[in-house]
Write a protein that holds these residues in place. Structure first.
Motif, PDB file in Angstrom:
ATOM      1  N   ASP A 223       0.958  -1.199  -0.066  1.00  0.00           N
ATOM      2  CA  ASP A 223      -0.061  -0.420   0.156  1.00  0.00           C
ATOM      3  C   ASP A 223       0.402   1.088  -0.241  1.00  0.00           C
ATOM      4  OD1 ASP A 223      -2.477   0.718   0.636  1.00  0.00           O
ATOM      5  OD2 ASP A 223      -2.001   2.037   2.032  1.00  0.00           O
ATOM      6  N   LEU A 224       2.137   0.761   0.753  1.00  0.00           N
ATOM      7  CA  LEU A 224       2.319   2.246   0.382  1.00  0.00           C
ATOM      8  C   LEU A 224       3.444   2.934  -0.838  1.00  0.00           C
ATOM      9  CD1 LEU A 224       3.568   4.152   3.363  1.00  0.00           C
ATOM     10  CD2 LEU A 224       5.765   3.185   3.779  1.00  0.00           C
ATOM     11  N   LEU A 225       4.238   1.982  -0.948  1.00  0.00           N
ATOM     12  CA  LEU A 225       4.001   1.589  -1.914  1.00  0.00           C
ATOM     13  C   LEU A 225       3.701   2.754  -3.418  1.00  0.00           C
ATOM     14  CD1 LEU A 225       7.487  -0.804  -2.794  1.00  0.00           C
ATOM     15  CD2 LEU A 225       7.640   1.767  -2.136  1.00  0.00           C
ATOM     16  N   VAL A 226       2.788   1.767  -3.310  1.00  0.00           N
ATOM     17  CA  VAL A 226       1.963   2.597  -4.683  1.00  0.00           C
ATOM     18  C   VAL A 226       1.403   4.005  -4.384  1.00  0.00           C
ATOM     19  CG1 VAL A 226      -1.139   2.793  -5.561  1.00  0.00           C
ATOM     20  CG2 VAL A 226       0.691   0.279  -4.807  1.00  0.00           C
ATOM     21  N   ARG A 227       1.405   4.301  -2.623  1.00  0.00           N
ATOM     22  CA  ARG A 227       1.113   6.204  -2.530  1.00  0.00           C
ATOM     23  C   ARG A 227       2.191   6.320  -2.754  1.00  0.00           C
ATOM     24  NH1 ARG A 227      -2.991   4.256  -2.636  1.00  0.00           N
ATOM     25  NH2 ARG A 227      -4.889   3.234  -1.286  1.00  0.00           N
ATOM     26  N   TYR A 228       3.418   6.454  -2.575  1.00  0.00           N
ATOM     27  CA  TYR A 228       4.612   6.767  -3.121  1.00  0.00           C
ATOM     28  C   TYR A 228       4.632   7.537  -4.104  1.00  0.00           C
ATOM     29  CZ  TYR A 228       9.422   8.173  -4.215  1.00  0.00           C
ATOM     30  OH  TYR A 228      10.738   7.929  -3.626  1.00  0.00           O
ATOM     31  N   VAL A 229       4.053   6.459  -4.831  1.00  0.00           N
ATOM     32  CA  VAL A 229       4.304   6.406  -6.562  1.00  0.00           C
ATOM     33  C   VAL A 229       2.864   7.349  -7.454  1.00  0.00           C
ATOM     34  CG1 VAL A 229       3.670   5.962  -9.039  1.00  0.00           C
ATOM     35  CG2 VAL A 229       5.590   3.920  -7.236  1.00  0.00           C
ATOM     36  N   GLU A 230       2.500   7.623  -6.227  1.00  0.00           N
ATOM     37  CA  GLU A 230       1.114   8.288  -6.567  1.00  0.00           C
ATOM     38  C   GLU A 230       1.725   9.895  -6.007  1.00  0.00           C
ATOM     39  OE1 GLU A 230      -2.184   7.123  -4.511  1.00  0.00           O
ATOM     40  OE2 GLU A 230      -2.647   5.494  -5.554  1.00  0.00           O
ATOM     41  N   ALA A 231       2.359   9.730  -4.817  1.00  0.00           N
ATOM     42  CA  ALA A 231       2.612  11.281  -4.620  1.00  0.00           C
ATOM     43  C   ALA A 231       3.165  11.792  -5.502  1.00  0.00           C
ATOM     44  CB  ALA A 231       3.111  11.116  -3.241  1.00  0.00           C
ATOM     45  N   LEU A 232       4.700  10.921  -6.202  1.00  0.00           N
ATOM     46  CA  LEU A 232       5.619  11.229  -7.140  1.00  0.00           C
ATOM     47  C   LEU A 232       4.709  12.001  -8.532  1.00  0.00           C
ATOM     48  CD1 LEU A 232       8.427   8.848  -6.974  1.00  0.00           C
ATOM     49  CD2 LEU A 232       8.339  10.814  -6.579  1.00  0.00           C
ATOM     50  N   VAL A 233       3.553  11.042  -8.762  1.00  0.00           N
ATOM     51  CA  VAL A 233       3.142  11.845  -9.649  1.00  0.00           C
ATOM     52  C   VAL A 233       2.033  13.050  -9.619  1.00  0.00           C
ATOM     53  CG1 VAL A 233       1.220  11.731 -11.952  1.00  0.00           C
ATOM     54  CG2 VAL A 233       2.752   9.628 -10.565  1.00  0.00           C
ATOM     55  N   TYR A 234       1.173  13.006  -8.620  1.00  0.00           N
ATOM     56  CA  TYR A 234       0.828  14.242  -7.829  1.00  0.00           C
ATOM     57  C   TYR A 234       2.012  15.766  -7.627  1.00  0.00           C
ATOM     58  CZ  TYR A 234      -2.063  17.723  -5.301  1.00  0.00           C
ATOM     59  OH  TYR A 234      -2.445  18.584  -5.054  1.00  0.00           O
ATOM     60  N   GLN A 235       3.394  15.233  -7.583  1.00  0.00           N
ATOM     61  CA  GLN A 235       3.830  16.166  -7.340  1.00  0.00           C
ATOM     62  C   GLN A 235       4.943  16.884  -8.368  1.00  0.00           C
ATOM     63  OE1 GLN A 235       5.637  17.064  -4.622  1.00  0.00           O
ATOM     64  NE2 GLN A 235       7.089  18.858  -5.383  1.00  0.00           N
ATOM     65  N   ALA A 236       5.058  15.772  -9.520  1.00  0.00           N
ATOM     66  CA  ALA A 236       5.190  16.553 -11.054  1.00  0.00           C
ATOM     67  C   ALA A 236       4.500  16.994 -11.809  1.00  0.00           C
ATOM     68  CB  ALA A 236       5.561  15.178 -12.220  1.00  0.00           C
ATOM     69  N   VAL A 237       3.096  17.010 -11.426  1.00  0.00           N
ATOM     70  CA  VAL A 237       1.409  18.119 -11.920  1.00  0.00           C
ATOM     71  C   VAL A 237       1.802  19.401 -11.654  1.00  0.00           C
ATOM     72  CG1 VAL A 237      -0.869  17.990 -12.505  1.00  0.00           C
ATOM     73  CG2 VAL A 237      -0.041  15.958 -12.491  1.00  0.00           C
ATOM     74  N   ALA A 238       1.471  19.428 -10.079  1.00  0.00           N
ATOM     75  CA  ALA A 238       2.211  20.367  -9.300  1.00  0.00           C
ATOM     76  C   ALA A 238       2.980  21.261  -9.599  1.00  0.00           C
ATOM     77  CB  ALA A 238       1.823  20.117  -7.775  1.00  0.00           C
ATOM     78  N   GLU A 239       4.184  20.761 -10.190  1.00  0.00           N
ATOM     79  CA  GLU A 239       5.283  21.763 -10.063  1.00  0.00           C
ATOM     80  C   GLU A 239       5.145  21.734 -11.752  1.00  0.00           C
ATOM     81  OE1 GLU A 239       9.260  21.083  -9.782  1.00  0.00           O
ATOM     82  OE2 GLU A 239       8.981  19.625  -8.054  1.00  0.00           O
ATOM     83  N   ASN A 240       4.793  21.038 -12.642  1.00  0.00           N
ATOM     84  CA  ASN A 240       4.347  21.288 -14.066  1.00  0.00           C
ATOM     85  C   ASN A 240       3.462  23.172 -14.211  1.00  0.00           C
ATOM     86  OD1 ASN A 240       4.354  20.325 -16.984  1.00  0.00           O
ATOM     87  ND2 ASN A 240       2.476  20.957 -16.986  1.00  0.00           N
ATOM     88  N   MET A 241       1.583  22.718 -12.924  1.00  0.00           N
ATOM     89  CA  MET A 241       1.529  23.713 -13.278  1.00  0.00           C
ATOM     90  C   MET A 241       1.966  25.154 -12.828  1.00  0.00           C
ATOM     91  SD  MET A 241      -2.621  21.856 -11.938  1.00  0.00           S
ATOM     92  CE  MET A 241      -3.140  20.996 -12.720  1.00  0.00           C
ATOM     93  N   ALA A 242       2.857  25.498 -11.671  1.00  0.00           N
ATOM     94  CA  ALA A 242       3.300  26.084 -11.390  1.00  0.00           C
ATOM     95  C   ALA A 242       4.713  26.562 -12.494  1.00  0.00           C
ATOM     96  CB  ALA A 242       4.291  26.125 -10.061  1.00  0.00           C
TER      97      ALA A 242
END
Length: 292
Positions: A223-242
Motif C-alpha cells: 500500500d505504501l509504495l503505491v501511495r509513494y508513486v501516486e505522490a510522485l505523479v501528483y508532485q510532478a503535476v503540481a510542479e508542471n502547473m507552477a
C-alpha cells in the motif's frame, strides 16, 4: 503608404491586445503564487512516504514489491504531463521535444511505448505522432486533484506489475524559479531501494527503527509504495502547473512589451503621415495664393 485612419485603427487594435496580455500577465502572477504554495505543500508528504518506504525496504529485504522487480521487456510506459492551455511560451514544446527523443529511442530498441497523457497539449501531440495512448486526464483546472490522476496512472502501474512493461518514465516540467523551468524525463519504475535510501539519507531525516505491522509487512509495503508513486505523479503535476503559470507570465509580459513597442512605432508613423499631409495642404494653399 497607409492613411492616418488606417494607422489609428491599428493603434487601437494593438492597445486592446496590450490590455488583454497585461490582464493575463496579472492573472498568471496570482495563480503562480498559489501553484507554488501547492507544490511546496506536497513535498513533505512525498518525502515522508519515501523515508518510511526506504526504512521498510531496509527492514524487510526478503520481500521485493512488484514495483521494484526488473522486467526483461522492451516495452516502455510514459506519463506525459503538459498544460491544458497554450500561451505559455516554449513550456510544452521543450518537454515534447524531450519526449520525442525518448519515443525514438524506444522504437530504435524494438520496443513499443504505452503513454498516459495528462493535459490537452500532450494528448494532442501524442495522437498526432501516432503514439499508443492507453489513458488520459485533461481539464484538470488550476488545482490538481489526486482522484483524477489515480485512474489513468493506474493503467500503467498495473501493466508494469503484470510484467508487460520494462520501465515507466515520468515526463514533466520542473519548476526551478520564475524565469527558468526545466523539462524532465525521469524513470519512475522500477523503484530502486538503494536510491530511495540514498534520497532519504540526503533529506537528513534517516532513522533506524523497527516497526510493528498490522496486518503484516507485505500489505503495508504494498500500500505504501503505491501511495509513494501516486505522490510522485501528483508532485510532478503540481510542479508542471507552477511552471505553466510562470512561463505564461513571462510570455504575456513579453507580448505586452512588444505591443507597447509597436504602438510607439505606429504613433511615430502616424505623426509623420499627419505632418506630411499638413505640409502638403499648406503647399497647395501657398501655390493657389501665388497663382491668384
Amino acid at each position: 503608404m497607409a492613411t492616418g485612419k488606417e494607422i489609428r485603427g491599428k493603434i487601437k487594435n494593438f492597445e486592446s491586445t496590450k490590455k488583454i496580455t497585461k490582464a493575463m500577465e496579472m492573472i498568471s502572477v496570482s495563480k503562480m503564487r498559489k501553484a507554488q504554495d501547492r507544490m511546496r505543500a506536497a513535498r513533505p508528504y512525498s518525502e515522508k512516504v519515501r523515508n518510511i518506504a526506504a526504512n521498510l525496504g531496509a527492514a524487510n529485504p526478503e520481500y521485493v514489491h512488484p514495483f521494484m522487480q526488473q522486467h526483461d521487456v522492451k516495452n516502455v510506459g510514459m506519463i506525459v504531463v503538459t498544460s491544458d492551455k497554450g500561451l505559455c511560451g516554449g513550456l510544452n514544446s521543450n518537454l515534447l521535444r524531450a519526449v520525442t527523443g525518448k519515443l525514438r529511442e524506444v522504437q530504435g530498441a524494438g520496443g513499443q511505448t504505452h503513454t498516459v497523457a495528462i493535459g490537452n497539449k500532450g494528448l494532442g501531440f501524442l495522437t498526432r505522432v501516432g503514439a499508443k495512448v492507453v489513458s488520459q486526464a485533461t481539464q484538470l483546472g488550476d488545482k490538481p486533484h489526486l482522484e483524477k490522476l489515480i485512474g489513468p496512472v493506474k493503467v500503467l502501474l498495473d501493466a508494469y506489475s503484470k510484467g508487460e512493461l520494462g520501465e515507466v518514465y515520468l515526463c514533466y516540467t520542473r519548476f526551478i524559479n520564475t524565469m527558468k523551468q526545466e523539462p524532465i524525463v525521469e524513470r519512475l519504475l522500477p523503484l530502486s531501494a538503494t536510491q530511495m535510501q540514498r534520497e532519504a539519507a540526503a533529506s537528513g531525516k534517516q532513522h533506524s527503527w523497527d516497526y510493528i505491522y498490522e496486518p503484516d509487512a507485505q500489505s503495508v509495503i504494498d500500500d505504501l509504495l503505491v501511495r509513494y508513486v501516486e505522490a510522485l505523479v501528483y508532485q510532478a503535476v503540481a510542479e508542471n502547473m507552477a511552471s505553466e503559470q510562470a512561463a505564461r507570465m513571462v510570455a504575456m509580459k513579453a507580448a505586452t512589451d512588444s505591443a507597447g513597442n509597436l504602438i510607439n512605432e505606429l504613433r511615430l508613423v502616424y505623426n509623420k503621415t499627419r505632418q506630411a499631409a499638413i505640409t502638403k495642404e499648406l503647399s497647395e494653399i501657398v501655390a493657389g495664393a501665388a497663382a491668384v
